[in-house]
Design a protein around this motif. Structure first.
Motif, PDB file in Angstrom:
ATOM      1  N   ILE A 109       0.829  -1.303   0.136  1.00  0.00           N
ATOM      2  CA  ILE A 109      -0.063   0.139   0.073  1.00  0.00           C
ATOM      3  C   ILE A 109       0.954   1.233  -0.068  1.00  0.00           C
ATOM      4  O   ILE A 109       1.826   1.429   0.752  1.00  0.00           O
ATOM      5  CB  ILE A 109      -1.069   0.030   1.183  1.00  0.00           C
ATOM      6  N   CYS A 166      -3.111   6.442  -0.449  1.00  0.00           N
ATOM      7  CA  CYS A 166      -4.233   6.060   0.399  1.00  0.00           C
ATOM      8  C   CYS A 166      -4.830   7.082   1.296  1.00  0.00           C
ATOM      9  O   CYS A 166      -4.173   7.801   2.119  1.00  0.00           O
ATOM     10  CB  CYS A 166      -3.513   5.029   1.177  1.00  0.00           C
ATOM     11  N   ASP A 167      -6.236   6.867   1.032  1.00  0.00           N
ATOM     12  CA  ASP A 167      -7.026   7.908   1.859  1.00  0.00           C
ATOM     13  C   ASP A 167      -7.748   7.259   3.018  1.00  0.00           C
ATOM     14  O   ASP A 167      -8.602   7.957   3.757  1.00  0.00           O
ATOM     15  CB  ASP A 167      -7.888   8.813   1.042  1.00  0.00           C
ATOM     16  N   GLY A 168      -7.502   5.795   3.132  1.00  0.00           N
ATOM     17  CA  GLY A 168      -7.968   5.260   4.121  1.00  0.00           C
ATOM     18  C   GLY A 168      -9.569   4.896   4.258  1.00  0.00           C
ATOM     19  O   GLY A 168     -10.302   4.921   5.141  1.00  0.00           O
ATOM     20  N   CYS A 169     -10.035   4.820   2.965  1.00  0.00           N
ATOM     21  CA  CYS A 169     -11.303   4.564   2.681  1.00  0.00           C
ATOM     22  C   CYS A 169     -12.018   3.258   3.013  1.00  0.00           C
ATOM     23  O   CYS A 169     -13.161   2.906   3.194  1.00  0.00           O
ATOM     24  CB  CYS A 169     -11.728   4.724   1.315  1.00  0.00           C
ATOM     25  N   GLY A 170     -11.227   2.111   3.212  1.00  0.00           N
ATOM     26  CA  GLY A 170     -11.438   0.835   3.384  1.00  0.00           C
ATOM     27  C   GLY A 170     -12.064   0.060   2.518  1.00  0.00           C
ATOM     28  O   GLY A 170     -12.462  -1.208   2.848  1.00  0.00           O
ATOM     29  N   GLU A 171     -12.007   0.369   1.238  1.00  0.00           N
ATOM     30  CA  GLU A 171     -12.675  -0.229   0.336  1.00  0.00           C
ATOM     31  C   GLU A 171     -11.812  -1.521   0.239  1.00  0.00           C
ATOM     32  O   GLU A 171     -12.577  -2.759  -0.134  1.00  0.00           O
ATOM     33  CB  GLU A 171     -12.663   0.350  -1.284  1.00  0.00           C
ATOM     34  N   CYS A 172     -10.680  -1.664   0.243  1.00  0.00           N
ATOM     35  CA  CYS A 172      -9.967  -2.672  -0.024  1.00  0.00           C
ATOM     36  C   CYS A 172     -10.033  -3.839   0.990  1.00  0.00           C
ATOM     37  O   CYS A 172     -10.090  -5.067   0.758  1.00  0.00           O
ATOM     38  CB  CYS A 172      -8.256  -2.427   0.117  1.00  0.00           C
ATOM     39  N   MET A 205      -4.474   2.062   7.040  1.00  0.00           N
ATOM     40  CA  MET A 205      -4.463   0.546   6.754  1.00  0.00           C
ATOM     41  C   MET A 205      -3.733  -0.251   7.576  1.00  0.00           C
ATOM     42  O   MET A 205      -2.527  -0.042   7.686  1.00  0.00           O
ATOM     43  CB  MET A 205      -4.099   0.407   5.457  1.00  0.00           C
ATOM     44  N   CYS A 213      -9.299  -1.063  -5.076  1.00  0.00           N
ATOM     45  CA  CYS A 213      -9.059   0.480  -4.743  1.00  0.00           C
ATOM     46  C   CYS A 213      -9.044   1.673  -5.599  1.00  0.00           C
ATOM     47  O   CYS A 213      -8.554   1.744  -6.603  1.00  0.00           O
ATOM     48  CB  CYS A 213      -7.356   0.675  -4.269  1.00  0.00           C
ATOM     49  N   PRO A 214      -9.869   2.842  -5.087  1.00  0.00           N
ATOM     50  CA  PRO A 214     -10.287   3.785  -6.073  1.00  0.00           C
ATOM     51  C   PRO A 214      -9.302   4.637  -6.274  1.00  0.00           C
ATOM     52  O   PRO A 214      -8.985   5.536  -7.267  1.00  0.00           O
ATOM     53  CB  PRO A 214     -11.252   4.627  -5.493  1.00  0.00           C
ATOM     54  N   GLU A 215      -7.948   4.834  -5.597  1.00  0.00           N
ATOM     55  CA  GLU A 215      -7.038   5.374  -5.530  1.00  0.00           C
ATOM     56  C   GLU A 215      -5.796   4.942  -6.388  1.00  0.00           C
ATOM     57  O   GLU A 215      -4.718   5.414  -6.504  1.00  0.00           O
ATOM     58  CB  GLU A 215      -6.519   5.993  -4.162  1.00  0.00           C
ATOM     59  N   ALA A 228      -3.619   2.834  -5.104  1.00  0.00           N
ATOM     60  CA  ALA A 228      -2.692   2.909  -4.233  1.00  0.00           C
ATOM     61  C   ALA A 228      -2.075   1.713  -3.870  1.00  0.00           C
ATOM     62  O   ALA A 228      -1.073   1.541  -3.152  1.00  0.00           O
ATOM     63  CB  ALA A 228      -3.293   3.361  -2.711  1.00  0.00           C
ATOM     64  N   ILE A 229      -2.556   0.433  -4.468  1.00  0.00           N
ATOM     65  CA  ILE A 229      -2.129  -0.919  -4.289  1.00  0.00           C
ATOM     66  C   ILE A 229      -1.276  -1.437  -5.178  1.00  0.00           C
ATOM     67  O   ILE A 229      -1.833  -1.576  -6.349  1.00  0.00           O
ATOM     68  CB  ILE A 229      -3.343  -1.859  -3.729  1.00  0.00           C
TER      69      ILE A 229
END
Ligand code: SF4
Ligand code: SF4
Length: 277
Positions: free
Chosen positions: A62, A67-73, A89, A106-108, A110-111
């Motif tokens: 990550i 990462c904005d910490g949205c938690g989607e992953c 995360m 992940c929408p960003e 970031a992974i």
């Protein structure tokens, strides 16, 4: 041809049987140690290990800058290998099943993927000995088992020394085998676990036979079990101080005595013939 040797529980003599089959074959069969948490066939067969290849699995990496910490992953991970705590995360790579769902979710963006070594596959130079090793503390044996299976070319029969029990790892090992030898001992625990092992092999539709280790005179419990299930009883190895002492010194009965070498050759022939003597 692939012959799997399995037992419902540890300590029944599974390695004694599988390594004895390999020793009795006189170099005509490959021995493969699938008991990756505790491989010990090498203690008896003394191979000269010529190659060691790490088993690598992909795990998520990550980028904390993105990462904005949205938690989607974490929501996408069915194996609870990711979690969000106070918008941060946390990754638990040993739980990761390498499915890639988190990166896709992940929408960003970031992974990305990182490599993680979880074990080793070792072989001799002649292709007669192969063993897997899972690093201490690693919970998932399947990637090492998959790697071992990839490294078993045809040409000569393989004897697969499975892990004890009837776990996912054993299921993966036994899948695709031509014949299974179920090793047990004449105790209530032994019979209980034999029942489970026979169920697993039956579920996969693989023909099998039973070898009793530490057989005692007059005890017919395993014979009765086999009769009731129509499973052939292939061999009885007696409860013998001589065999136990030899085994504790790293000597297999098939190495110590001509009579046992002959018996294991017959057992191997039967297994290669799919159970026909
Ligand atoms: S790759 Fe799959 S199992 Fe591993 S953390 Fe991502 S979603 Fe979970
Ligand atoms: S989905 Fe991507 S952005 Fe959202 S918490 Fe996971 S890594 Fe961070």
């Amino acid at each position: 041809v692939r012959i799997a040797v399995l037992s419902g529980k540890g300590g029944t003599g599974k390695t004694l049987v599988s390594a004895s089959l390999a020793a009795a074959s006189g170099g005509q069969c490959r021995y493969v140690d699938f008991d990756v948490e505790e491989p010990n066939g090498a203690l008896f067969l003394h191979p000269a290990i010529a190659s060691s290849v790490p088993v690598i699995v992909p795990v998520p990496l990550i980028d904390t800058g993105k990462c904005d910490g949205c938690g989607e992953c974490a929501a996408a991970c069915r194996f609870h290998a990711l979690a969000t705590v106070n918008g941060r995360m946390l990754a638990f790579p040993e739980l990761c099943h390498h499915c890639g769902a988190c990166a896709a979710a992940c929408p960003e963006g970031a992974i990305s993927e990182a490599c993680r070594e979880i074990g080793m596959v070792e072989a001799d130079s002649e292709g007669l000995f192969l063993q897997g090793r899972l690093n201490i503390g690693e919970p998932m044996a399947t990637p090492v088992i998959r790697e071992l299976k990839k490294r078993m070319p045809g040409g000569i029969p393989s004897i697969l020394d499975c892990a004890p029990g009837a776990s996912c790892a054993v299921m993966h090992t036994v899948e695709g085998c031509n014949y299974c030898i179920l090793v047990t001992e004449p105790t209530p625990f032994g019979l209980h676990d034999l029942d489970i092992a026979a169920g697993l092999v039956g579920h996969l539709g693989i023909p099998c036979g039973v070898v009793v280790n530490k057989a005692t005179e007059g005890d017919t419990s395993v014979r009765d079990f086999c009769g009731g299930r129509n499973i052939p009883l292939l061999m009885e190895i007696p409860f013998s101080r001589e065999i136990a002492e030899g085994y504790s010194r790293g000597l297999l009965p098939a190495q110590a005595c001509g009579e046992w070498r002959g018996k294991f050759r017959n057992l191997l022939r039967t297994a290669l013939n799919g159970g026909r003597p």
